[in-house]
Design a protein around this motif. Sequence first.
Motif, mmCIF file in Angstrom:
data_model
loop_
_atom_site.group_PDB
_atom_site.id
_atom_site.type_symbol
_atom_site.label_atom_id
_atom_site.label_comp_id
_atom_site.label_asym_id
_atom_site.label_seq_id
_atom_site.Cartn_x
_atom_site.Cartn_y
_atom_site.Cartn_z
ATOM 1 N N GLU A 61 0.809 -1.217 0.000
ATOM 2 C CA GLU A 61 0.000 0.000 0.000
ATOM 3 C C GLU A 61 0.844 1.270 0.000
ATOM 4 N N ARG A 62 2.058 1.204 0.540
ATOM 5 C CA ARG A 62 2.863 2.426 0.583
ATOM 6 C C ARG A 62 3.060 3.001 -0.814
ATOM 7 N N TYR A 63 3.636 2.206 -1.710
ATOM 8 C CA TYR A 63 3.875 2.751 -3.048
ATOM 9 C C TYR A 63 2.610 2.729 -3.904
ATOM 10 N N ALA A 64 1.798 1.695 -3.789
ATOM 11 C CA ALA A 64 0.615 1.552 -4.645
ATOM 12 C C ALA A 64 -0.348 2.717 -4.490
ATOM 13 N N ALA A 65 -0.464 3.254 -3.281
ATOM 14 C CA ALA A 65 -1.426 4.333 -3.045
ATOM 15 C C ALA A 65 -0.782 5.719 -3.055
ATOM 16 N N GLU A 289 2.201 -6.169 -16.696
ATOM 17 C CA GLU A 289 1.479 -6.280 -15.430
ATOM 18 C C GLU A 289 2.112 -7.401 -14.636
ATOM 19 N N PHE A 290 2.593 -7.092 -13.457
ATOM 20 C CA PHE A 290 3.231 -8.110 -12.628
ATOM 21 C C PHE A 290 2.172 -9.043 -12.073
ATOM 22 N N ALA A 300 -4.565 -17.002 -5.449
ATOM 23 C CA ALA A 300 -3.794 -15.779 -5.220
ATOM 24 C C ALA A 300 -3.622 -15.542 -3.724
ATOM 25 N N SER A 301 -2.385 -15.389 -3.297
ATOM 26 C CA SER A 301 -2.117 -15.158 -1.884
ATOM 27 C C SER A 301 -2.209 -13.687 -1.513
ATOM 28 N N SER A 302 -2.069 -12.823 -2.507
ATOM 29 C CA SER A 302 -2.209 -11.386 -2.300
ATOM 30 C C SER A 302 -2.344 -10.718 -3.662
ATOM 31 N N SER A 303 -2.965 -9.549 -3.667
ATOM 32 C CA SER A 303 -3.156 -8.836 -4.927
ATOM 33 C C SER A 303 -3.438 -7.373 -4.637
ATOM 34 N N MET A 304 -3.621 -6.595 -5.689
ATOM 35 C CA MET A 304 -3.917 -5.178 -5.526
ATOM 36 C C MET A 304 -5.269 -4.949 -4.857
ATOM 37 N N SER A 305 -6.123 -5.954 -4.850
ATOM 38 C CA SER A 305 -7.417 -5.807 -4.181
ATOM 39 C C SER A 305 -7.245 -5.645 -2.674
ATOM 40 N N GLY A 368 -3.404 -7.767 -10.707
ATOM 41 C CA GLY A 368 -1.971 -7.567 -10.565
ATOM 42 C C GLY A 368 -1.616 -6.096 -10.637
ATOM 43 N N TYR A 369 -0.356 -5.793 -10.383
ATOM 44 C CA TYR A 369 0.116 -4.406 -10.435
ATOM 45 C C TYR A 369 0.309 -3.985 -11.890
ATOM 46 N N VAL A 370 -0.410 -2.972 -12.322
ATOM 47 C CA VAL A 370 -0.317 -2.470 -13.694
ATOM 48 C C VAL A 370 0.894 -1.543 -13.783
ATOM 49 N N ALA A 371 1.916 -1.976 -14.476
ATOM 50 C CA ALA A 371 3.141 -1.190 -14.588
ATOM 51 C C ALA A 371 3.137 -0.294 -15.824
#
Length: 486
Positions: A61-65, A289-290, A300-305, A368-371
């Motif tokens: 969340e630090r960088y994503a948000a 997209e990673f 999925a163990s974790s995601s952008m959701s 996933g993370y959209v790069a």
Amino acid sequence: MKYSKYLSLFFLIFSLQSCSDFLEQEPGTQTSIDELLQNKKGVLQALTGLYTELEANLRGERYAAYADLQGGNIKFTPTISGGNRGQISPPANLEQVYSFDDLALTSNFRPFYDGSYDIINQANLILEYTPRLNDATDEEKNQIMAEALTIRAYAHFLLSLVYSQDYKYTPDASHLGIVYNTESIKAGIQYPSRKTVAEVYTLIIKDLETAITDYSSASLLPGAAYSLFNRNSTKALLARVYLQKGDWNNAYNVANDVITTSGVALSASADYVAQWAQADLPISEILLEFSTPKDTEGAASSSMSQVFGYTSATSYQKYVASNDLINLYEKNDLRKQLFLTQSLQTLVNGMLTGVNYNFTRKYQNNAGYVAFRLSEMYLIRAEAALETNRADLAMADINTIRARSNASLLTNTTNLKENIFLERRKELCFEGFLFFDIARNHRDISRNDGCIANVCSLTYPSLKYVLPIPTYNTNLNPNLKQNESY
């Protein structure tokens, strides 16, 4: 995935990843690294671990948000339950950053800073050991090194965005940049200094240009092609770097190259919204997209959701769109459909009241993370065209994006610079751009709807447009100069 996590942990413990984390080298460490990276299989496992580390650093969340939160695209949802039910407060991981008051001693962003230099050091190890492989062809070695070089450049670029003022903060970009590591830290104590922003960008561009030349037809790693760096996505990164630098001719040429030769097309209007909602698959115009990490059973163990998701009125995440963003869209703009409006119980004048919040649909399910995606390349080409006195070309690119979204078309080039800025804000929201766009355009920050920070506005230039280097790192490295005001 478990092996990738183990490998990343191995590097964390044994290779002194952070440029300023000068731990004592354990006996036998160098031999362990030599054994791990002595053949192609080991190097590819290391490269897999590198992608795992990079994805996790960006998805958190630090960088994503960060960029959307600081710029004003994001506000917060109310607390779901307990004694604070309905109250709105900033998440602990970004509380200080959100008020432009991050503290060097307890920096919210220390995990991002350390994680980024971990990634860089792992990339450097791969770059140093790959040329020695006896069981890989020259083409295979070049491909491995191209991906590692790109990741090294990408990590440095992201660090520069967060910890250095924008490129044109000084006329010659002579202000402080970041430490740029081109060698691994395997043993002994090193005290690197920060380079100027001009020097940092020169090194980033050099790494990317070298990688573009070295790429072969495909990665040696398993997995979806869109989840791994290749020549096209590396060019997309290079176009973004040139944009941030204000090198308009190169920004135009590289973005145009991606648009015209990548073989990727813009997603069509008819299914643009539906494509964002696909489970486990990216939008068709994706350049990179990673992939989300998955367990042994494929879940999925974790995601952008986990940053932006909504499951129910009693299960949702903290970050939603502000009305500052929502109100920018025209009534018939398809992109308004990319928001999921939900009523949540919120304390209003001491009473729990249903209040509407807008969750982005871009990151529901196992997103996933959209790069990088093609829309950004059109927007880069448009801005670069305008800055090189080709306003008609710029307007045509903006209208391509607007037409796809069923928004009204521009009919003249008046206020085109502002229109480009707003189009980027609407099209690329929740993809990590707004705050950096504000900084490089030397604009002020104005956050209105939902802002609960101690400081909601900043006037450019401001020393608070960058974060502090964590004290832990400056204490370890006497040559690591702190940003002003921290």
